[in-house]
Design an enzyme around this catalytic site. Structure first.
Site, PDB file in Angstrom:
ATOM      1  N   LYS A 160       0.739  -1.165  -0.065  1.00  0.00           N
ATOM      2  CA  LYS A 160       0.057   0.042   0.296  1.00  0.00           C
ATOM      3  C   LYS A 160       1.185   1.206  -0.006  1.00  0.00           C
ATOM      4  O   LYS A 160       2.037   1.250   0.565  1.00  0.00           O
ATOM      5  CB  LYS A 160      -0.682  -0.141   1.262  1.00  0.00           C
ATOM      6  CG  LYS A 160      -2.065   1.163   1.515  1.00  0.00           C
ATOM      7  CD  LYS A 160      -2.429   0.789   2.585  1.00  0.00           C
ATOM      8  CE  LYS A 160      -3.695   1.849   2.712  1.00  0.00           C
ATOM      9  NZ  LYS A 160      -4.693   1.457   4.092  1.00  0.00           N
ATOM     10  N   MET A 209      -6.973   8.498   3.691  1.00  0.00           N
ATOM     11  CA  MET A 209      -7.120   7.125   4.033  1.00  0.00           C
ATOM     12  C   MET A 209      -8.171   6.891   5.118  1.00  0.00           C
ATOM     13  O   MET A 209      -8.272   5.892   5.722  1.00  0.00           O
ATOM     14  CB  MET A 209      -5.759   6.540   4.646  1.00  0.00           C
ATOM     15  CG  MET A 209      -4.880   6.543   3.581  1.00  0.00           C
ATOM     16  SD  MET A 209      -3.418   5.453   3.849  1.00  0.00           S
ATOM     17  CE  MET A 209      -3.050   5.755   5.292  1.00  0.00           C
ATOM     18  N   SER A 235      -9.552   1.680   2.736  1.00  0.00           N
ATOM     19  CA  SER A 235      -8.485   2.276   1.924  1.00  0.00           C
ATOM     20  C   SER A 235      -7.544   1.565   1.332  1.00  0.00           C
ATOM     21  O   SER A 235      -6.895   2.114   0.404  1.00  0.00           O
ATOM     22  CB  SER A 235      -7.671   3.248   2.943  1.00  0.00           C
ATOM     23  OG  SER A 235      -6.903   2.693   3.835  1.00  0.00           O
ATOM     24  N   SER A 236      -7.261   0.401   1.583  1.00  0.00           N
ATOM     25  CA  SER A 236      -6.312  -0.637   0.809  1.00  0.00           C
ATOM     26  C   SER A 236      -7.079  -1.052  -0.492  1.00  0.00           C
ATOM     27  O   SER A 236      -6.696  -2.182  -0.837  1.00  0.00           O
ATOM     28  CB  SER A 236      -6.007  -1.802   1.803  1.00  0.00           C
ATOM     29  OG  SER A 236      -5.556  -1.233   3.130  1.00  0.00           O
ATOM     30  N   ILE A 256      -7.940   1.029  10.028  1.00  0.00           N
ATOM     31  CA  ILE A 256      -8.292   1.737  11.231  1.00  0.00           C
ATOM     32  C   ILE A 256      -9.875   1.535  11.504  1.00  0.00           C
ATOM     33  O   ILE A 256     -10.576   1.843  12.515  1.00  0.00           O
ATOM     34  CB  ILE A 256      -8.051   3.014  11.467  1.00  0.00           C
ATOM     35  CG1 ILE A 256      -7.917   3.533  12.833  1.00  0.00           C
ATOM     36  CG2 ILE A 256      -8.632   4.044  10.606  1.00  0.00           C
ATOM     37  CD1 ILE A 256      -7.230   4.795  13.114  1.00  0.00           C
ATOM     38  N   GLY A 257     -10.411   1.326  10.257  1.00  0.00           N
ATOM     39  CA  GLY A 257     -12.316   1.211  10.090  1.00  0.00           C
ATOM     40  C   GLY A 257     -12.568   0.230   9.294  1.00  0.00           C
ATOM     41  O   GLY A 257     -13.739  -0.058   9.156  1.00  0.00           O
ATOM     42  N   GLY A 258     -11.684  -0.574   8.663  1.00  0.00           N
ATOM     43  CA  GLY A 258     -12.212  -1.541   7.633  1.00  0.00           C
ATOM     44  C   GLY A 258     -11.353  -1.676   6.333  1.00  0.00           C
ATOM     45  O   GLY A 258     -11.724  -2.277   5.609  1.00  0.00           O
ATOM     46  N   SER A 259     -10.066  -0.874   6.692  1.00  0.00           N
ATOM     47  CA  SER A 259      -9.352  -0.705   5.289  1.00  0.00           C
ATOM     48  C   SER A 259      -8.893  -1.870   4.640  1.00  0.00           C
ATOM     49  O   SER A 259      -8.531  -2.139   3.425  1.00  0.00           O
ATOM     50  CB  SER A 259      -8.237   0.190   5.469  1.00  0.00           C
ATOM     51  OG  SER A 259      -8.642   1.645   4.999  1.00  0.00           O
TER      52      SER A 259
HETATM   53  C1  LIG Z   1     -10.055  12.663   4.626  1.00  0.00           C
HETATM   54  C2  LIG Z   1     -11.381  13.038   5.084  1.00  0.00           C
HETATM   55  C3  LIG Z   1     -12.315  11.698   5.099  1.00  0.00           C
HETATM   56  C4  LIG Z   1     -13.722  11.951   5.288  1.00  0.00           C
HETATM   57  C5  LIG Z   1     -14.173  10.771   5.001  1.00  0.00           C
HETATM   58  C6  LIG Z   1     -15.372  10.616   5.807  1.00  0.00           C
HETATM   59  C7  LIG Z   1     -16.384   9.449   5.582  1.00  0.00           C
HETATM   60  C8  LIG Z   1     -16.146   8.810   6.971  1.00  0.00           C
HETATM   61  C9  LIG Z   1     -17.160   7.847   7.077  1.00  0.00           C
HETATM   62  C10 LIG Z   1     -16.955   6.908   8.141  1.00  0.00           C
HETATM   63  C11 LIG Z   1     -15.555   6.889   8.886  1.00  0.00           C
HETATM   64  C12 LIG Z   1     -15.201   5.447   8.872  1.00  0.00           C
HETATM   65  C13 LIG Z   1     -13.987   5.302   7.993  1.00  0.00           C
HETATM   66  C14 LIG Z   1     -14.013   3.698   7.501  1.00  0.00           C
HETATM   67  C15 LIG Z   1     -13.086   3.698   6.338  1.00  0.00           C
HETATM   68  C16 LIG Z   1     -11.653   2.863   6.726  1.00  0.00           C
HETATM   69  C17 LIG Z   1     -10.516   3.481   6.378  1.00  0.00           C
HETATM   70  C18 LIG Z   1      -9.471   2.932   7.169  1.00  0.00           C
HETATM   71  O1  LIG Z   1      -9.457   1.823   7.644  1.00  0.00           O
HETATM   72  N1  LIG Z   1      -8.330   3.642   7.038  1.00  0.00           N
HETATM   73  C19 LIG Z   1      -6.996   3.205   7.736  1.00  0.00           C
HETATM   74  C20 LIG Z   1      -5.864   3.067   7.027  1.00  0.00           C
HETATM   75  O2  LIG Z   1      -6.087   2.994   5.872  1.00  0.00           O
HETATM   76  O3  LIG Z   1      -4.805   2.651   7.669  1.00  0.00           O
END
Ligand SMILES: CCCCCCCC/C=C\CCCCCCCC(=O)NCC(=O)O
Length: 738
Positions: A160, A209, A235-236, A256-259
């Protein structure tokens, strides 16, 4: 200060009108020049960032073209044939490993085959951000040192974009990070390279991300290999698209939330989100550092579960513990992986917020049936208050009300996939709250209010601390429910719906409740593709609710989804990754083997179980008081010599005498109770007596099994929770909490 203002005021009073005009002119002029300077700087930065983005885009395009030319040359020289490429990229991981180990194929051949395939997948999905040029040299050196083969010898791996590699920018899709190449190498990459792996491409992510649509102004939009008009998840997302398209056999992402899980579900591969702290996160672009209530973790992604298993074995090694002493030095535990016993597995298809769509429900129910046919017990489970969980997760991860995102994006191009959210973060709070209220009325979706209000973050440190406490309480309640149901593991939908078209994610954020739950809890969770959407799933939408705007959107965006992959999540308690890795679904056997863990207050529980702890003051309540215990002990007429002898024994000696049976647990307990009461008289050190310690000691004496602390009395600080005893921390506030 006061005096200074008075003096200035006097001075101002005595100034002539002309002097006053000059002063006002100077102040206004300075202010206006300051504002103009700021504006100019802002627009210059914007211009500079646009230029940087353009240069980077050019650079990445050229790097792909150069690689293609290089590979074409190899092909025209017939050093690698189309058939050879096809054969190599179709080898399952274990076979590829065997052929590389035996020398049947070389690391360079494998690299070229995967480069060719990856560029093909990239043409369809735009999943690759950059080519890793050092790959050729690394592969060559693997072949030259073929006598020293690590377990991943010659295996090409994709990373990634957020994984740091010296010399490469880690942008997270943000112009702010352009032209700031990493200096350090990501710890996992170092470990993987030591095992023989060959990092060969970097893959796309969403801007910032923190969403599951994979798009950013630098590297563009990534499509789903099954339907490029749909999202790969995020995000991955670049990783999942590349792996599911066949362009990589092993990749790495973060979550961090399902990426790691959302893209695996949407593209049809598998991934493992380990417990935070099991794998090193050193060398990730740590945008968002400072927020520690919910943490991101890196993890592997692959086409097959076996690959994840092999990968975890290669990562959980002393080299990683040495490079990052902060990770728990727990090696891969084969005994858990190999364990075979029937399990209690919880399941749900609806988490109580947004019902998962018919295909996602069927996927869980099919796995449930499969597990039952193998003799496991499947228990219906309702997750604890998902609205509350969502509020806690969003408040924690956006605790600053989105300030850091707005700030870092102030001179950047904002990707259309997050522009509404960024606009909302920028609104005056009163306007934002009105928008949320109106949104709630229009959508009829109560989750709109939950998400909306939580994005406001927290206002003070006290609120942040309260939030931390609430998260702990939520975790405790969830674990209690898990324990009450005697669960070993859990299966649930990979997400609320399958891959949706580009541009819809901002209106469909609610689906994330299925994944963020296990980040908030910090439970390891793996996702595995188990089926594809069938026409019957589309027909079954007739039974899917249409009460809210969100439900209508799910129906609308999933109606043409026949054939798309569908995953299931497999969840365990913290640090039980080995168990989950054994899950093999569909055409292979599902073999989840489990070893339950102790709960949060395990230290207190274990000690109490082994021993028979001592002490207490009950301040004249109904419990046995210190005075009563003293009387009770006097009645036992234990001789002074015995007391002296037992108290003089070192820990090891005491342990030896207890283990050999020379002393009983009750003997030792009583002597330490006598001594403790004596010390308490001088120091008032004891708060309460553990009421049933003597009974526990008796029971231990009658048990034939002796733990290593058998019979050792322990004292416990008042703040350790024990059922029935308040943990006050010295505050009346907590007195009734037992
Ligand atoms: C940069 C601003 C982004 C705003 C997008 C808001 C939408 C958010 C809705 C819910 C939040 C939950 C996020 C779930 C997505 C998972 C992403 C994740 O796990 N990222 C961590 C990583 O990549 O390490």
């Amino acid at each position: 200060m006061d005096r200074m203002i008075r003096t200035l005021w006097k001075q101002w009073d005595s100034d002539s009108p002309k002097e006053k005009k000059i002063v006002i002119g100077v102040i206004a002029g300075s202010y206006l020049s300051y504002r103009a300077g700021k504006l100019l700087h802002h627009y210059y930065k914007k211009y500079e960032n646009n230029q940087k983005i353009r240069r980077k885009q050019e650079e990445c395009r050229e790097s792909k073209e150069k690689l293609e030319e290089f590979l074409m040359e190899k092909k025209s020289l017939r050093t690698i044939s189309r058939e050879a490429v096809q054969r190599i990229v179709s080898l399952p991981f274990n076979d590829l490993q065997t052929e590389l180990q035996s020398g049947k194929i070389t690391a360079v051949e494998v690299l070229h085959a995967y480069q060719i395939k990856a560029l093909e997948v990239d043409k369809l999905t735009n999943c690759i951000t950059e080519v890793i040029w050092e790959a050729e040299e690394i592969a060559l050196s693997r072949d030259l040192n073929a006598n020293k083969k690590g377990p991943l010898h010659g295996i090409p791996i994709s990373l990634k974009e957020s994984y740091m590699i010296p010399g490469y920018d880690c942008t997270a899709g943000l112009a702010f990070y352009l032209d700031k190449p990493a200096e350090q190498e990501n710890v996992l990459v170092q470990v993987l390279k030591q095992a023989g792996a060959v990092p060969f491409v970097r893959t796309n992510i969403p801007q910032g991300m923190m969403t599951y649509e994979c798009s950013n102004p630098i590297h563009g939009i990534t499509g789903n290999p099954h339907d490029p008009n749909r999202i790969p998840g995020g995000s991955s997302g670049g990783e999942a698209a590349l792996i599911a398209g066949g362009g990589s056999i092993l990749g790495f992402g973060s979550d961090i939330g399902g990426s790691l899980r959302i893209p695996a579900h949407m593209c049809g591969c598998c991934s493992l989100k380990p417990t935070v702290g099991r794998l090193s996160d050193k060398g990730q672009n740590d945008f968002g550092t400072g927020q520690t209530l919910v943490n991101a973790t890196p993890g592997p992604m692959a086409a097959e579960v076996d690959t994840l298993v092999s990968c975890m074995k290669c990562l959980l090694v002393p080299k990683m513990f040495h490079l990052d002493p902060a990770v728990s030095p727990v090696l891969f535990r084969n005994e858990i992986y190999e364990e075979k016993r029937k399990l209690n597995i919880g399941f749900y298809v609806d988490d109580g917020s947004l019902k998962s769509n018919p295909a996602c429900q069927r996927a869980v129910l099919e796995v449930k049936a499969m597990l039952e046919s193998q003799g496991h017990t499947l228990i219906p489970f309702e997750p604890v208050d998902i609205s509350k969980m969502t509020e806690l997760f969003i408040k924690a991860t956006f605790a600053d009300g989105g300030y850091s995102f707005v700030d870092i994006l102030s001179t950047d191009q904002v990707d259309p996939t997050i522009s509404n959210t960024i606009m909302a973060f920028k609104m005056p709070k009163w306007l934002y709250k009105m928008v949320v209220m109106v949104g709630r009325l229009l959508t009829k979706d109560h989750m709109m209010t939950v998400f909306g209000n939580s994005f406001l973050g927290v206002k003070s440190i006290t609120e942040y601390w309260d939030l931390a406490l609430e998260i702990e309480e939520y975790k405790t309640e969830f674990l209690k429910k898990w324990r009450d149901n005697k669960l070993d593991a859990m299966i649930c939908p990979g997400f609320a719906y399958t891959a949706i078209p580009h541009g819809t994610v901002q209106y469909l954020t609610s689906g994330v409740t299925y994944t963020i739950l296990y980040n908030l809890l910090n439970y390891p969770a793996g996702t595995l593709k188990v089926t594809n959407v069938k026409q019957q799933d589309i027909d079954n939408f007739k039974d899917y609710p249409s009460n809210t705007y969100t439900e209508k959107l799910v129906k609308e965006n999933c109606k043409d989804s026949v054939g798309l992959p569908v995953g299931v999540q497999f969840v365990g308690l913290p640090y039980q990754e080995e168990l989950k890795l054994t899950l093999q679904v569909m055409d292979r056997l599902i073999r989840p083997f489990w070893k339950p863990d102790e709960d949060r207050n395990r230290s207190a529980k274990i000690l109490c179980g082994v021993v028979a702890a001592v002490y207490i003051s009950n301040q004249g309540k109904t419990k046995l008081s210190k005075a009563q215990l003293e009387e009770h002990l006097k009645g036992k007429e234990i001789s002074t010599n015995t007391i002296k002898r037992i108290l003089s024994l070192s820990f090891k000696e005491l342990q030896a005498e207890l283990q050999s049976g020379k002393l009983s647990a009750v003997d030792v307990l009583n002597v330490y109770q006598i001594k403790a009461l004596e010390v308490d008289k001088r120091t008032n050190c004891i708060t309460e007596l553990v009421q049933d310690s003597e009974e526990r000691a008796k029971q231990l004496d009658s048990d034939r099994k002796k733990g290593p602390l058998y019979g050792i009395p322990v004292s416990i600080k008042e703040t350790y929770t024990m059922p029935g005893y308040p943990c006050t921390g010295g505050m009346m506030f907590h007195f009734d909490e037992k």
